[in-house]
Structure formats: structure tokens, C-alpha cells
Write a protein that holds these residues in place. Structure first.
Motif, PDB file in Angstrom:
ATOM      1  N   THR A 124       0.893  -1.120  -0.158  1.00 32.10           N
ATOM      2  CA  THR A 124       0.122  -0.113   0.090  1.00 32.10           C
ATOM      3  C   THR A 124       0.947   1.259  -0.062  1.00 32.10           C
ATOM      4  OG1 THR A 124      -1.816  -1.338   1.255  1.00 32.10           O
ATOM      5  CG2 THR A 124      -1.741   1.200   1.306  1.00 32.10           C
ATOM      6  N   ALA A 125       0.607   2.246  -0.908  1.00 33.88           N
ATOM      7  CA  ALA A 125       1.241   3.388  -0.843  1.00 33.88           C
ATOM      8  C   ALA A 125       0.093   4.371  -0.783  1.00 33.88           C
ATOM      9  CB  ALA A 125       1.948   3.582  -2.141  1.00 33.88           C
ATOM     10  N   VAL A 126       0.357   5.330   0.422  1.00 37.45           N
ATOM     11  CA  VAL A 126      -0.682   6.458   0.678  1.00 37.45           C
ATOM     12  C   VAL A 126       0.148   7.644   0.213  1.00 37.45           C
ATOM     13  CG1 VAL A 126      -1.830   7.457   2.562  1.00 37.45           C
ATOM     14  CG2 VAL A 126      -1.504   5.107   2.568  1.00 37.45           C
ATOM     15  N   THR A 127      -0.662   8.690  -0.282  1.00 38.80           N
ATOM     16  CA  THR A 127      -0.175  10.190  -0.626  1.00 38.80           C
ATOM     17  C   THR A 127      -1.221  10.897  -0.401  1.00 38.80           C
ATOM     18  OG1 THR A 127       0.994  11.191  -2.338  1.00 38.80           O
ATOM     19  CG2 THR A 127      -0.426   9.683  -3.086  1.00 38.80           C
ATOM     20  N   ASN A 128      -0.896  12.362  -0.384  1.00 39.20           N
ATOM     21  CA  ASN A 128      -1.758  13.330  -0.618  1.00 39.20           C
ATOM     22  C   ASN A 128      -1.502  14.346  -1.661  1.00 39.20           C
ATOM     23  OD1 ASN A 128       0.610  14.525   0.172  1.00 39.20           O
ATOM     24  ND2 ASN A 128      -0.368  16.308   1.273  1.00 39.20           N
ATOM     25  N   CYS A 129      -0.814  13.468  -2.689  1.00 37.12           N
ATOM     26  CA  CYS A 129      -0.753  14.370  -4.014  1.00 37.12           C
ATOM     27  C   CYS A 129      -0.980  13.494  -5.038  1.00 37.12           C
ATOM     28  CB  CYS A 129       0.986  14.537  -4.193  1.00 37.12           C
ATOM     29  SG  CYS A 129       1.457  15.110  -5.754  1.00 37.12           S
ATOM     30  N   LEU A 130      -2.016  13.860  -6.068  1.00 34.97           N
ATOM     31  CA  LEU A 130      -2.632  13.167  -7.024  1.00 34.97           C
ATOM     32  C   LEU A 130      -1.629  12.819  -8.242  1.00 34.97           C
ATOM     33  CD1 LEU A 130      -5.245  12.391  -8.440  1.00 34.97           C
ATOM     34  CD2 LEU A 130      -5.255  14.718  -9.791  1.00 34.97           C
ATOM     35  N   HIS A 131      -0.606  13.607  -8.536  1.00 32.40           N
ATOM     36  CA  HIS A 131       0.496  13.146  -9.525  1.00 32.40           C
ATOM     37  C   HIS A 131       1.431  12.096  -9.026  1.00 32.40           C
ATOM     38  CE1 HIS A 131      -0.506  16.809 -11.732  1.00 32.40           C
ATOM     39  NE2 HIS A 131       0.108  17.592 -10.707  1.00 32.40           N
ATOM     40  N   THR A 132       1.464  11.866  -7.664  1.00 32.43           N
ATOM     41  CA  THR A 132       2.203  10.863  -7.116  1.00 32.43           C
ATOM     42  C   THR A 132       1.456   9.697  -7.056  1.00 32.43           C
ATOM     43  OG1 THR A 132       3.792  12.325  -5.841  1.00 32.43           O
ATOM     44  CG2 THR A 132       3.433   9.989  -5.087  1.00 32.43           C
ATOM     45  N   ALA A 133       0.283   9.704  -6.916  1.00 34.93           N
ATOM     46  CA  ALA A 133      -0.896   8.606  -6.775  1.00 34.93           C
ATOM     47  C   ALA A 133      -0.633   7.963  -8.253  1.00 34.93           C
ATOM     48  CB  ALA A 133      -2.308   8.848  -6.386  1.00 34.93           C
ATOM     49  N   ALA A 134      -0.911   8.757  -9.114  1.00 35.34           N
ATOM     50  CA  ALA A 134      -0.958   8.459 -10.695  1.00 35.34           C
ATOM     51  C   ALA A 134       0.345   7.682 -11.134  1.00 35.34           C
ATOM     52  CB  ALA A 134      -1.285   9.465 -11.472  1.00 35.34           C
ATOM     53  N   ALA A 135       1.300   8.108 -10.623  1.00 43.62           N
ATOM     54  CA  ALA A 135       2.809   7.601 -11.158  1.00 43.62           C
ATOM     55  C   ALA A 135       2.941   6.229 -10.345  1.00 43.62           C
ATOM     56  CB  ALA A 135       3.970   8.504 -10.328  1.00 43.62           C
ATOM     57  N   VAL A 136       2.468   6.140  -8.941  1.00 46.12           N
ATOM     58  CA  VAL A 136       2.525   4.729  -8.391  1.00 46.12           C
ATOM     59  C   VAL A 136       1.805   3.810  -8.968  1.00 46.12           C
ATOM     60  CG1 VAL A 136       2.333   3.553  -6.241  1.00 46.12           C
ATOM     61  CG2 VAL A 136       3.436   5.672  -6.284  1.00 46.12           C
ATOM     62  N   SER A 137       0.586   3.980  -9.354  1.00 47.67           N
ATOM     63  CA  SER A 137      -0.521   3.108  -9.832  1.00 47.67           C
ATOM     64  C   SER A 137      -0.359   3.105 -11.291  1.00 47.67           C
ATOM     65  CB  SER A 137      -2.042   3.835  -9.536  1.00 47.67           C
ATOM     66  OG  SER A 137      -2.134   4.816 -10.488  1.00 47.67           O
ATOM     67  N   ALA A 138       0.609   3.477 -11.959  1.00 47.99           N
ATOM     68  CA  ALA A 138       0.737   3.508 -13.235  1.00 47.99           C
ATOM     69  C   ALA A 138       1.859   2.511 -13.540  1.00 47.99           C
ATOM     70  CB  ALA A 138       1.307   4.663 -13.927  1.00 47.99           C
ATOM     71  N   ARG A 139       2.667   2.180 -12.651  1.00 43.98           N
ATOM     72  CA  ARG A 139       3.896   1.209 -12.871  1.00 43.98           C
ATOM     73  C   ARG A 139       3.742   0.117 -11.804  1.00 43.98           C
ATOM     74  NH1 ARG A 139       8.443   1.626  -9.812  1.00 43.98           N
ATOM     75  NH2 ARG A 139       9.391   0.648 -11.666  1.00 43.98           N
ATOM     76  N   ASN A 140       2.963   0.165 -10.779  1.00 49.03           N
ATOM     77  CA  ASN A 140       3.043  -0.765  -9.867  1.00 49.03           C
ATOM     78  C   ASN A 140       1.807  -1.438  -9.371  1.00 49.03           C
ATOM     79  OD1 ASN A 140       5.415  -1.768  -7.853  1.00 49.03           O
ATOM     80  ND2 ASN A 140       5.560   0.415  -7.776  1.00 49.03           N
ATOM     81  N   ARG A 141       1.635  -2.768  -9.194  1.00 52.07           N
ATOM     82  CA  ARG A 141       0.140  -3.412  -8.826  1.00 52.07           C
ATOM     83  C   ARG A 141       0.313  -3.222  -7.219  1.00 52.07           C
ATOM     84  NH1 ARG A 141       0.884  -9.012 -11.295  1.00 52.07           N
ATOM     85  NH2 ARG A 141       2.869  -8.754 -10.746  1.00 52.07           N
ATOM     86  N   THR A 142       0.124  -1.921  -6.907  1.00 46.79           N
ATOM     87  CA  THR A 142       0.095  -1.576  -5.385  1.00 46.79           C
ATOM     88  C   THR A 142      -1.240  -0.927  -4.996  1.00 46.79           C
ATOM     89  OG1 THR A 142       2.635  -1.239  -5.460  1.00 46.79           O
ATOM     90  CG2 THR A 142       1.238   0.003  -3.987  1.00 46.79           C
ATOM     91  N   ASN A 143      -1.548  -1.360  -4.149  1.00 50.66           N
ATOM     92  CA  ASN A 143      -2.960  -0.520  -3.599  1.00 50.66           C
ATOM     93  C   ASN A 143      -2.479   0.712  -3.220  1.00 50.66           C
ATOM     94  OD1 ASN A 143      -5.477   0.222  -2.356  1.00 50.66           O
ATOM     95  ND2 ASN A 143      -4.753  -0.594  -0.452  1.00 50.66           N
ATOM     96  N   VAL A 144      -3.235   1.782  -3.925  1.00 53.64           N
ATOM     97  CA  VAL A 144      -2.719   3.166  -3.935  1.00 53.64           C
ATOM     98  C   VAL A 144      -4.019   4.162  -3.233  1.00 53.64           C
ATOM     99  CG1 VAL A 144      -2.035   5.603  -4.902  1.00 53.64           C
ATOM    100  CG2 VAL A 144      -1.246   3.369  -5.816  1.00 53.64           C
ATOM    101  N   GLN A 145      -3.621   4.686  -2.100  1.00 57.72           N
ATOM    102  CA  GLN A 145      -4.577   5.489  -1.216  1.00 57.72           C
ATOM    103  C   GLN A 145      -4.442   6.943  -1.437  1.00 57.72           C
ATOM    104  OE1 GLN A 145      -5.913   3.926   2.816  1.00 57.72           O
ATOM    105  NE2 GLN A 145      -5.709   1.971   2.076  1.00 57.72           N
ATOM    106  N   ILE A 146      -5.058   7.650  -2.020  1.00 56.35           N
ATOM    107  CA  ILE A 146      -4.968   9.000  -1.960  1.00 56.35           C
ATOM    108  C   ILE A 146      -5.831   9.808  -0.886  1.00 56.35           C
ATOM    109  CG2 ILE A 146      -6.750   9.677  -3.874  1.00 56.35           C
ATOM    110  CD1 ILE A 146      -4.711  11.740  -4.928  1.00 56.35           C
ATOM    111  N   ILE A 147      -4.947  10.653  -0.101  1.00 59.19           N
ATOM    112  CA  ILE A 147      -5.734  11.420   0.892  1.00 59.19           C
ATOM    113  C   ILE A 147      -6.353  12.511   0.280  1.00 59.19           C
ATOM    114  CG2 ILE A 147      -5.584  12.497   3.382  1.00 59.19           C
ATOM    115  CD1 ILE A 147      -3.425  10.470   3.860  1.00 59.19           C
ATOM    116  N   GLY A 148      -7.538  13.036   0.535  1.00 61.41           N
ATOM    117  CA  GLY A 148      -8.125  14.209   0.031  1.00 61.41           C
ATOM    118  C   GLY A 148      -7.917  15.436   0.930  1.00 61.41           C
ATOM    119  N   GLY A 149      -8.478  16.540   0.212  1.00 61.60           N
ATOM    120  CA  GLY A 149      -8.473  17.908   1.112  1.00 61.60           C
ATOM    121  C   GLY A 149      -8.522  18.851   0.230  1.00 61.60           C
TER     122      GLY A 149
END
Length: 259
Positions: A124-149
């Protein structure tokens, strides 16, 4: 003025910077009748002592930039090779075990970690940045959680009470966090209070905190301190870090990795 002692010249340079808001290498070299290289060394020394902040071609008073924050596009191109090496060194520090949970801050140096996370080891990768979430999900079969606000345009980071509340409920193995500045007395700091709240919550949520920052960040205080040296497990920076700051960090119990 070429007969001045170095300390006298340093005091005069700092005074000129405060008076005019900026000093340039060329003008100072002519004014004090010394070489440009001597002036660059003077400015580097003053920056290490937290009296000036180096900028292209000269320096400005620290007070002038403590509230100034450059946009993502500008910061992305600054010290690009150093940031890449820092990100690579930081990823290499990840524990060997699989099933890791990581938290990624929204900084440009931390953003490079997103492209380097080892496939299969991060559950699992957690981030508060949309660009980072997209980058992780594009190259990894990782559960990506984006924190809103509320998204800050200058950093593209989600901030605010809902972001902080979400982070407070988390516990992650490793947090990769960025900083705008550091001094031993003020700690790791950032210009924006809302961003500071989020970074503080990130630090508190992690079993291990990896601080990622190029050496130009050291010697400057910004408005909000979000972590003290004792809150950080590892600092990853470049080899431009001056020996005095390096030793200060080590004395505070931080493992320092030079990329």
C-alpha cells in the motif's frame, strides 16, 4: 577594500543584502576588489550560517525568502540530478521485507520516489498528491490510497483538517517526507501552516521517517517547524551538505545518507 579580513567582509555583505534585498557576485567582487570565487565562498559561508540564502548569481537575506515558495514546475527542474540520486538512495533504504506500507509526501524530491518503488514489495502506498498517486499506480500493482483535502496550487498537495484527520488514523512502515528548510534550532520547516500540519501528521504516523532534501535546504528557517531532529530516522541528501551541518545532524541522532 581588498585588505579587509574575511569576517569583516562577511558582515558587510550581510548588511548590504539586508539593505538592498539582494547582492550579486559580480557587484560584490568589484566592490571589495576580490575574485568572484572568493565572493562565492563568502556567500556559501553566510548561507551555511543561516544569514543569507543563495540564489542564482548571488544571495538574498534569509528573511526575504522564509515565506516564499516556488511552484512545482520551477522546483522540479532545480537540482534535478541531486534529487534523482536522493530518491534512489532513499528507496534503497527500504526494509528488505515485503508487504510494506509507505507514505509519500507531495514534494518534488519525494515525487521521484514514486517511479522507483520496487514492484511486489509495497502493498500500500498512501499520498496526498494526485500526481504521485498516478505515478505509483501506473507502474506498480500496489494498492494506492490518496488522501483528500483542499489542494494547494503551489505544491499540488492536499491539505486541511480532513487531510490531517485521515493521516492521524494511519500507521505506516515508512514515510518519505520533504522539507523547505532546516536548522538545528528550528528543525525541519515549511512556509505554509496548513502544509506544516500535514507534514507533522505524516511524521507522527510512521514507524520510520525518511527526510529527503537537497543540501540547498539547510541553513534556512521557514515559518512553520513540523519536525525536530529527533523525529527523523534518516536524512537523505546530496554531497553538497557542509561538514558542520552534517555533524550537527549526526549529533542529534539522525542517520545521514549522502547520495
Amino acid at each position: 577594500m581588498s585588505g579587509m579580513y574575511a569576517e569583516e567582509r562577511h558582515q558587510a555583505i550581510a548588511s548590504l543584502a539586508r539593505k538592498h534585498g539582494r547582492v550579486s557576485v559580480a557587484e560584490l567582487a568589484e566592490r571589495f576588489d576580490v575574485t568572484s570565487e572568493t565572493i562565492r565562498r563568502d556567500l556559501d559561508s553566510l548561507a551555511r550560517r543561516g544569514l543569507l540564502t543563495r540564489v542564482h548569481g548571488g544571495a538574498v537575506p534569509v528573511e526575504k525568502v522564509r515565506l516564499v515558495e516556488l511552484g512545482v514546475s520551477v522546483r522540479e527542474s532545480e537540482k534535478a540530478s541531486e534529487k534523482q540520486r536522493i530518491a534512489e538512495a532513499a528507496v534503497a533504504l527500504l526494509p528488505d521485507s515485503g508487504d510494506l506500507t509507505v507514505l509519500l509526501d507531495a514534494g518534488t524530491t519525494v515525487g521521484r520516489v514514486a517511479d522507483l518503488l520496487p514492484p511486489g514489495r509495497i502493498t500500500t502506498a498512501v499520498t496526498n498528491c494526485l500526481h504521485t498517486a498516478a505515478a505509483v499506480s501506473a507502474r506498480n500493482r500496489t494498492n494506492v490510497q490518496i488522501i483528500g483535502g483542499r489542494v494547494r496550487g503551489v505544491t499540488q498537495a492536499a491539505v486541511g483538517s480532513s487531510t490531517v484527520d485521515a493521516l492521524r488514523s494511519l500507521r505506516v512502515d515508512v514515510a518519505f517526507v520533504g522539507t523547505n528548510g532546516f536548522t538545528p534550532s528550528h528543525g525541519f520547516s515549511t512556509p505554509d501552516p496548513a502544509e506544516g500540519d500535514v507534514k507533522r501528521a505524516m511524521v507522527a504516523s510512521a514507524r520510520q521517517v525518511f527526510m529527503l532534501a537537497d543540501s540547498s535546504k539547510f541553513g534556512s528557517d521557514y515559518l512553520v517547524s513540523f519536525a525536530k531532529p529527533g523525529d527523523v530516522d534518516v536524512l537523505v541528501t546530496d554531497r553538497g551538505l557542509d561538514p558542520e551541518t552534517h555533524q550537527s545532524l549526526v549529533d542529534h541522532g539522525i542517520e545521514v545518507v549522502l547520495a
